[in-house]
Design a protein around this motif. Sequence first.
Motif, PDB file in Angstrom:
ATOM      1  N   VAL A 414      83.204  25.397  89.706  1.00 48.34           N
ATOM      2  CA  VAL A 414      84.343  24.487  89.795  1.00 48.34           C
ATOM      3  C   VAL A 414      85.671  25.237  89.729  1.00 48.34           C
ATOM      4  N   VAL A 415      85.676  26.387  89.041  1.00 44.58           N
ATOM      5  CA  VAL A 415      86.926  27.131  88.832  1.00 44.58           C
ATOM      6  C   VAL A 415      87.550  27.513  90.186  1.00 44.58           C
ATOM      7  N   PHE A 416      88.830  27.184  90.347  1.00 42.61           N
ATOM      8  CA  PHE A 416      89.655  27.476  91.529  1.00 42.61           C
ATOM      9  C   PHE A 416      89.356  26.583  92.730  1.00 42.61           C
ATOM     10  N   GLU A 417      88.484  25.567  92.554  1.00 43.45           N
ATOM     11  CA  GLU A 417      88.279  24.603  93.632  1.00 43.45           C
ATOM     12  C   GLU A 417      89.471  23.636  93.682  1.00 43.45           C
ATOM     13  N   ASP A 458      87.258  11.403  87.173  1.00 42.28           N
ATOM     14  CA  ASP A 458      87.983  10.683  88.220  1.00 42.28           C
ATOM     15  C   ASP A 458      89.466  10.695  87.897  1.00 42.28           C
ATOM     16  N   ARG A 459      90.199   9.862  88.632  1.00 46.36           N
ATOM     17  CA  ARG A 459      91.648   9.825  88.448  1.00 46.36           C
ATOM     18  C   ARG A 459      92.038   9.366  87.048  1.00 46.36           C
ATOM     19  N   GLU A 460      91.182   8.567  86.426  1.00 45.91           N
ATOM     20  CA  GLU A 460      91.528   8.022  85.112  1.00 45.91           C
ATOM     21  C   GLU A 460      91.599   9.101  84.036  1.00 45.91           C
ATOM     22  N   ASN A 461      90.649  10.037  84.024  1.00 44.53           N
ATOM     23  CA  ASN A 461      90.690  11.095  83.002  1.00 44.53           C
ATOM     24  C   ASN A 461      91.214  12.415  83.561  1.00 44.53           C
ATOM     25  N   ASN A 462      91.763  12.372  84.753  1.00 43.79           N
ATOM     26  CA  ASN A 462      92.421  13.544  85.321  1.00 43.79           C
ATOM     27  C   ASN A 462      93.806  13.151  85.843  1.00 43.79           C
ATOM     28  N   PRO A 463      94.731  12.886  84.938  1.00 42.77           N
ATOM     29  CA  PRO A 463      96.086  12.494  85.356  1.00 42.77           C
ATOM     30  C   PRO A 463      96.806  13.647  86.064  1.00 42.77           C
ATOM     31  N   GLN A 464      97.868  13.314  86.752  1.00 44.70           N
ATOM     32  CA  GLN A 464      98.603  14.314  87.520  1.00 44.70           C
ATOM     33  C   GLN A 464      99.141  15.425  86.625  1.00 44.70           C
ATOM     34  N   ALA A 465      99.468  15.097  85.382  1.00 48.37           N
ATOM     35  CA  ALA A 465      99.992  16.127  84.479  1.00 48.37           C
ATOM     36  C   ALA A 465      98.979  17.239  84.255  1.00 48.37           C
ATOM     37  N   ASP A 466      97.684  16.872  84.112  1.00 47.53           N
ATOM     38  CA  ASP A 466      96.647  17.892  83.949  1.00 47.53           C
ATOM     39  C   ASP A 466      96.398  18.637  85.245  1.00 47.53           C
ATOM     40  N   ILE A 467      96.430  17.915  86.377  1.00 51.77           N
ATOM     41  CA  ILE A 467      96.225  18.576  87.674  1.00 51.77           C
ATOM     42  C   ILE A 467      97.310  19.617  87.906  1.00 51.77           C
ATOM     43  N   VAL A 469      98.804  21.487  85.843  1.00 47.57           N
ATOM     44  CA  VAL A 469      98.624  22.727  85.058  1.00 47.57           C
ATOM     45  C   VAL A 469      97.226  23.315  85.272  1.00 47.57           C
ATOM     46  N   GLY A 470      96.516  22.847  86.300  1.00 46.07           N
ATOM     47  CA  GLY A 470      95.243  23.453  86.685  1.00 46.07           C
ATOM     48  C   GLY A 470      94.055  23.044  85.859  1.00 46.07           C
ATOM     49  N   VAL A 471      94.098  21.852  85.251  1.00 46.80           N
ATOM     50  CA  VAL A 471      92.999  21.410  84.390  1.00 46.80           C
ATOM     51  C   VAL A 471      92.219  20.303  85.076  1.00 46.80           C
ATOM     52  N   VAL A 472      90.882  20.423  85.055  1.00 48.70           N
ATOM     53  CA  VAL A 472      90.023  19.334  85.478  1.00 48.70           C
ATOM     54  C   VAL A 472      89.195  18.896  84.278  1.00 48.70           C
ATOM     55  N   ASN A 473      89.130  17.608  84.012  1.00 49.81           N
ATOM     56  CA  ASN A 473      88.433  17.072  82.858  1.00 49.81           C
ATOM     57  C   ASN A 473      87.172  16.341  83.292  1.00 49.81           C
ATOM     58  N   MET A 474      86.069  16.637  82.635  1.00 54.57           N
ATOM     59  CA  MET A 474      84.840  15.874  82.833  1.00 54.57           C
ATOM     60  C   MET A 474      84.330  15.441  81.470  1.00 54.57           C
TER      61      MET A 474
END
Length: 498
Positions: A414-417, A458-467, A469-474
Amino acid sequence: MATRFTYPGVYLEEIESAVRPIVGVDTSVAAFVGLTLEGPRTPTTVNSWTEFDTVFGGLWTGSELSYAVYQFFLNGGAKAIVVRVGGDTQYATIDLGDGVKLRARAAGTAGNTLTATVKHDAADSKHYTLTIKVSGTSAETYEISIDPALRGRWLDRALETSRLVEPTDGSPVDKRPPEGDKTATSAADVTLSATDVIGDPVRRTGMQALLDVPIFNLLVIPPQLTRSSSTTDDRDARWAPVIDAAARLCVDRRAMLLLDPPFAWDSVASATSGAGAGLPVTGVAGRNVAVFFPRITISDPAGGPDLTVGPIGTVAGVFARTDTLRGVWKAPAGVDASLAGVRSATVAMTDAENGGLNPLGVNCLRSFPVYSHVLWGSRTCRGNDEVGDPWKYVPVRRLALFIEETLFRATKWVVFEPNDEPLWASIRLNVGAFMDGLFRQGAFQGRTAQEAYFVKCDRENNPQADIDVGVVNMDVGFQPLKPAEFVRIRIQQKRPDA
């Protein structure tokens, strides 16, 4: 990159699939740290007792680790990683003269009482008698020849059956040593200190050598210490830094630390008071630690008298066997968790005495008619009823560690995707398939997959603020199976007209 169409015809494209199958990691790789008779000092994987015997010298009364590894394989273990620590083994030697030397088969001070007597045969210059004595008492006598025509009677062949001595490496066996009595040179026993076991993370010594091991799930370190005083037993205090370092290592590596009972726990009363005052590991790290009581007596496969040892080697084997037969989510305890090779427990317990230790988070070894010796507890060091920790049970904690380690390794792609919906959908697909496989094996509580687990990305636990700064949450959750510790049977009379 999109294909550029320039000529009329058929174009082929290979499209990357979103499916990335996740395979669960091993669950019962046991790491052992301690003294061995010989062998490498780097972490070495052994897949059978025969392999340990070949690489590390097998059973040795000076090594509690060797008996722990033996019990591990005897009780169902299949893969062990051994880290040898401590000083080099010393052997007493006897110089017979003319370059002929013998070495005690027993390591350490056990060989210091040996003496050898050489007596020549006046009628045959190629023959002599060798007598080995223990503390001045004759124990073994051999008729030795240096005649090339009698190769079967040379020194090395004659001493093949000796339980006391053998020729040293490079010692000539075709020479007749001078007559006389010869005493053994002094050898010292190898000692083990807390510093030896803890090691150095920079130089990768001691248990820190496991930092370079890809994976281990169980950590076994037999507390082999000698008493420094005949009046006060300070071994628990001296071993405490080892336990603390091992617990931290297990938290970092998502493994379980198995502990023998403290030396002070020599009775049910002392174990109850000791556990009531606090288990060997407290705080959050206790989730990755389990302590077992009491010590056990096992038969010595090497032919010596019965030995009293800690139970953790045997327990590690039971963990491995249960993982293979039922799964990591099954508590490694109960009537199926029989203890092979165990002659007796050093402390026999009643149900009431067991009932005083179990709520404190101490896992007991019991003996029952028909079932014999079994493991009768499956709690972590956070298993005290007063703590109320959600990770109080060993199978629940080990299942979580298994899922964590598997997903940690399986989601590196997933890293850098690109961090958007196609990536989130792929994560849901692959992680969801892995969790569904566990659900179908019976790893979770719940009648349906929706009740048993969830995977959210999904979009709910991956807000634009995290996107940004390069963070993906699962988010991955599961409904664990809790072991049925207490079976309540309700019996009542039934009325004929009811």
